[in-house]
Scaffold this motif. Sequence first.
Motif, PDB file in Angstrom:
ATOM      1  N   UNK A 175     -78.593  14.454 -50.333  1.00 14.80           N
ATOM      2  CA  UNK A 175     -78.799  15.402 -49.229  1.00 14.80           C
ATOM      3  C   UNK A 175     -77.878  15.102 -48.046  1.00 14.80           C
ATOM      4  N   UNK A 176     -77.724  13.825 -47.708  1.00 11.62           N
ATOM      5  CA  UNK A 176     -76.909  13.476 -46.532  1.00 11.62           C
ATOM      6  C   UNK A 176     -75.422  13.364 -46.875  1.00 11.62           C
ATOM      7  N   UNK A 177     -75.082  13.504 -48.161  1.00 14.31           N
ATOM      8  CA  UNK A 177     -73.678  13.398 -48.548  1.00 14.31           C
ATOM      9  C   UNK A 177     -73.131  11.996 -48.361  1.00 14.31           C
ATOM     10  N   UNK A 178     -73.924  11.002 -48.780  1.00 13.78           N
ATOM     11  CA  UNK A 178     -73.529   9.605 -48.583  1.00 13.78           C
ATOM     12  C   UNK A 178     -72.222   9.284 -49.293  1.00 13.78           C
ATOM     13  N   UNK A 179     -71.447   8.386 -48.687  1.00  9.80           N
ATOM     14  CA  UNK A 179     -70.203   7.948 -49.295  1.00  9.80           C
ATOM     15  C   UNK A 179     -70.449   6.937 -50.400  1.00  9.80           C
ATOM     16  N   UNK A 180     -69.380   6.499 -51.037  1.00  8.62           N
ATOM     17  CA  UNK A 180     -69.512   5.549 -52.134  1.00  8.62           C
ATOM     18  C   UNK A 180     -69.835   4.145 -51.652  1.00  8.62           C
ATOM     19  N   UNK A 181     -69.373   3.796 -50.455  1.00  9.16           N
ATOM     20  CA  UNK A 181     -69.546   2.435 -49.944  1.00  9.16           C
ATOM     21  C   UNK A 181     -70.536   2.320 -48.804  1.00  9.16           C
ATOM     22  N   UNK A 182     -70.897   3.426 -48.213  1.00  9.03           N
ATOM     23  CA  UNK A 182     -71.858   3.442 -47.111  1.00  9.03           C
ATOM     24  C   UNK A 182     -72.284   4.883 -46.866  1.00  9.03           C
ATOM     25  N   UNK A 183     -73.372   5.049 -46.158  1.00 12.27           N
ATOM     26  CA  UNK A 183     -73.853   6.402 -45.868  1.00 12.27           C
ATOM     27  C   UNK A 183     -72.805   7.177 -45.078  1.00 12.27           C
ATOM     28  N   UNK A 184     -72.299   6.550 -44.020  1.00  6.44           N
ATOM     29  CA  UNK A 184     -71.222   7.125 -43.214  1.00  6.44           C
ATOM     30  C   UNK A 184     -69.951   6.332 -43.494  1.00  6.44           C
ATOM     31  N   UNK A 185     -68.934   6.992 -43.995  1.00  2.00           N
ATOM     32  CA  UNK A 185     -67.716   6.314 -44.444  1.00  2.00           C
ATOM     33  C   UNK A 185     -67.170   5.337 -43.400  1.00  2.00           C
ATOM     34  N   UNK A 186     -67.015   4.077 -43.805  1.00  2.00           N
ATOM     35  CA  UNK A 186     -66.395   3.072 -42.952  1.00  2.00           C
ATOM     36  C   UNK A 186     -67.291   2.500 -41.875  1.00  2.00           C
ATOM     37  N   UNK A 187     -68.568   2.868 -41.843  1.00  2.00           N
ATOM     38  CA  UNK A 187     -69.467   2.390 -40.793  1.00  2.00           C
ATOM     39  C   UNK A 187     -70.791   1.916 -41.392  1.00  2.00           C
TER      40      UNK A 187
END
Length: 243
Positions: A175-187
């Motif tokens: 739903x939140x479109x999480x990234x592969x390494x973290x929910x928010x890319x790079x943070x």
Amino acid sequence: MFGILLIYSFLSLSVIFYSQFKQRIVFLQKMGVEFVYFDIHGLGVMPRMVLAAGGVDFTDTRVTFPQWAEMKKTMPLGQVPILKTDGLTVNQSNAIINWTVRNGDLPKLSCEENSKSDMVAETCREVFDGVRMPAFAAMRAIDEDKKEERGAEFRKVAKAKLVEQLPKIETILKHVGAGENSINAGKICLGDLYLLNIGLLAYDLGVCDSVPAPAMAINKALKNNDRIAAFFVKEKDTKFFPF
């Protein structure tokens, strides 16, 4: 000329921000921060992990259950965890976590990024409560003198409930479109650390194979962070529950 002034202003603000942040860290070190909880993960793992990930130096006081019988009388609301700072004792796990986020140096997030983190964090809390509450209820239904049976029933119910609850994690990450390494890319954000909490719980109960792949991928990536890696080394022998 305007471009030069703009760059100068940006650099000046950066220097001011860094100076203020450094002063804040020095203040926290002088003030002294003490976290008090049992020598298990339980409700203490999230505050400990956020303190570590946020770079907040703290004394990790771990009390035994026999010690707790007397200490309980002196605790706000008669419970732990608590966080002691200069002139303030913070109780309630979420209040401690919020204090740590405000005083640590986790990356600053936009309003949208914070909302994504909050949604994941709240879902993880819901999953955790959906595991521990019925597990404790099942354990309390057994006579106190049957310790092994009570512990076995707790873990049996906790394991079943976690497997039942885990699909919620995959749903919210999608739903939140999480990234592969973290929910928010790079943070790294609070929601990411809550995913680590769920990963620790799954490991303790032996159901890692049931954890959704996107959550496991984020867990694996976060362990490349030096602070988080150090936290896992320090906590490698800590049990999630005392049963």
